[in-house]
Design an enzyme around this catalytic site. Structure first.
Site, PDB file in Angstrom:
ATOM      1  N   LYS A  35       1.491   7.897   0.797  1.00  0.00           N
ATOM      2  CA  LYS A  35       2.626   7.196   1.413  1.00  0.00           C
ATOM      3  C   LYS A  35       2.476   5.685   1.197  1.00  0.00           C
ATOM      4  CE  LYS A  35       0.329   7.096   5.901  1.00  0.00           C
ATOM      5  NZ  LYS A  35       0.173   7.807   7.180  1.00  0.00           N
ATOM      6  N   TYR A 253      -3.229 -27.290   5.482  1.00  0.00           N
ATOM      7  CA  TYR A 253      -2.246 -27.458   6.567  1.00  0.00           C
ATOM      8  C   TYR A 253      -2.919 -27.472   7.924  1.00  0.00           C
ATOM      9  CZ  TYR A 253       1.503 -26.471   3.228  1.00  0.00           C
ATOM     10  OH  TYR A 253       2.370 -26.516   2.179  1.00  0.00           O
TER      11      TYR A 253
HETATM   12  C1  LIG Z   1      -1.145   8.468   7.090  1.00  0.00           C
HETATM   13  C2  LIG Z   1      -1.364   9.870   7.491  1.00  0.00           C
HETATM   14  C3  LIG Z   1      -2.538  10.541   7.115  1.00  0.00           C
HETATM   15  C4  LIG Z   1      -3.667   9.854   6.398  1.00  0.00           C
HETATM   16  O1  LIG Z   1      -4.319   8.985   7.280  1.00  0.00           O
HETATM   17  P1  LIG Z   1      -5.663   8.201   6.834  1.00  0.00           P
HETATM   18  O2  LIG Z   1      -6.173   7.614   8.081  1.00  0.00           O
HETATM   19  O3  LIG Z   1      -5.220   7.173   5.851  1.00  0.00           O
HETATM   20  O4  LIG Z   1      -6.539   9.218   6.233  1.00  0.00           O
HETATM   21  C5  LIG Z   1      -2.651  11.877   7.448  1.00  0.00           C
HETATM   22  N1  LIG Z   1      -1.672  12.517   8.132  1.00  0.00           N
HETATM   23  C6  LIG Z   1      -0.548  11.892   8.531  1.00  0.00           C
HETATM   24  C7  LIG Z   1       0.482  12.645   9.280  1.00  0.00           C
HETATM   25  C8  LIG Z   1      -0.352  10.560   8.222  1.00  0.00           C
HETATM   26  O5  LIG Z   1       0.762   9.942   8.625  1.00  0.00           O
END
Ligand SMILES: *Cc1c(COP(=O)(O)O)cnc(C)c1O
Length: 356
Positions: A35, A253
């Site tokens: 994702k 800055y």
């Molecule tokens: C993002 C996500 C994962 C993976 O999580 P990590 O901590 O990056 O391993 C797994 N299951 C769901 C439903 C997620 O949204």
């Protein structure tokens, strides 16, 4: 020539991290979580290095369709399911596995006109309280879905709120157990933290994300230092100017940093518009010419300053690593009050990316 900032992706490390996941959960199949454009790495760049995975999990239709167009024929899990009923024809066309977490989705699935039934992940709310049905509702939801001609294989899924803690999954596991009672269903529960640290939660499919990219689910590199996981992304640049400060001179800055003595300082071509955190405090680790030093002063949009005291040989054109193999993204993130996840996802579009 172009600006020297670049993100390089080590695809061999990505493959190796998948192997580490497989040996941590040898009896489970693996949803590689890609994702957020593969946590900022770019799905298009990295997916084929993970083609040994059992499936890809993500949540944007556009990203799922991209994977299909590139030729991925295996399973794709949509972690949050369809956002609107009229997404369902695309789920049908591209053969996507949908999560179902709310009642309106049941009705939409019931009413959809599909060419073939879809695989469904039924989401239990085990305490995160974002998505999912409470354990007492699962039986009814399961029977409703089971009876639908649009539904094929079903799996029980949940997502832990606190799997990085040793005692963080006991209560959720009890809720999931309650939900699953009498169902004899496959389960998918484990994010990266549970994949590494809670074998009792592995079941049929694990869902690692952050560990594939070589950062720690706890935010502490130390916790994965001996796991065999390797950072995939290295953000690097070069020194583009050198300043010799006199006592009392300030940097950047807000004049946040003030030299106490004569000090050599380098300006690095990387700033918050590249995705480097603006709130990085003095001393945030930076590697200059292979030597660890620290950021000083406020990070600006396109530049940041580093102390050159430990590396007197450094000058214009000297290579700098902001995070990657040597400077762990977790260490930069923790100095800035965040986690590696956020930094990698925030890599800016303007940064050129190369794969090695
Ligand atoms: C993002 C996500 C994962 C993976 O999580 P990590 O901590 O990056 O391993 C797994 N299951 C769901 C439903 C997620 O949204």
């Amino acid at each position: 020539m172009s600006r020297p900032v670049v993100a390089s992706l080590d695809l061999q490390a990505l493959r190796q991290n998948l192997t580490v996941v497989r040996s941590a959960a040898p009896d489970s199949r693996v949803w590689s979580v890609v994702k957020a454009n593969a946590y900022g790495h770019g799905i298009d760049r990295i997916w084929s290095a993970l083609n040994d995975t059992d499936g890809f999990a993500l949540l944007n239709l556009e990203e799922a369709i991209l994977l299909r167009e590139r030729g991925w024929k295996g399973p794709i899990l949509m972690l949050e399911g369809f956002f609107h009923a009229d997404d369902l024809p695309l789920y049908d066309q591209y053969r996507l596995t949908t999560s179902v977490h709310s009642n309106w989705q049941l009705k939409a699935l019931q009413n959809a006109k599909l060419n073939a039934p879809l695989d469904v992940y039924v989401k239990v709310n085990s305490g995160m309280n974002r998505l999912g049905f409470t354990p007492d509702k699962i039986h009814t939801v399961w029977q409703q879905l089971r009876a639908m001609k649009n539904v094929s294989d079903m799996t029980l899924m949940s997502h832990f709120a606190d799997a990085e803690n040793p005692d963080g999954i006991a209560e959720p596991m009890a809720k999931i157990e309650q939900a699953a009672e009498g169902l004899d269903c496959p389960r998918s529960l484990s994010n990266s933290a549970a994949t590494l640290w809670h074998p009792e939660a592995h079941f049929d499919w694990v869902r690692p994300g952050i560990v594939l990219y070589g950062a720690s689910p706890s935010g502490k590199w130390q916790d994965i230092a001996n796991s065999g996981l390797k950072p995939v992304m290295t953000l690097s640049s070069e020194i583009i100017a050198v300043q010799n400060l006199k006592p009392g001179d300030t940097v950047g800055y807000g004049r946040l940093y003030k030299a106490q003595q004569e000090q050599r300082m380098g300006i690095v071509a990387c700033g918050y518009a590249d995705g480097y955190p603006r709130n990085a405090p003095d001393g945030t680790p930076v590697l200059v010419d292979g030597i660890r030093t620290g950021a000083i002063g406020r990070v600006s949009m396109d530049m940041l300053a580093v102390d050159l005291t430990p590396c007197p040989q450094a000058g214009i054109g000297t290579p700098v690593e902001l995070w990657g193999k040597e400077i762990k993204i977790d260490d930069v993130a923790s100095r800035c009050g965040t986690v590696g996840y956020e930094l990698m996802c925030a890599l800016a579009l303007r940064v050129p990316v190369v794969t090695v």
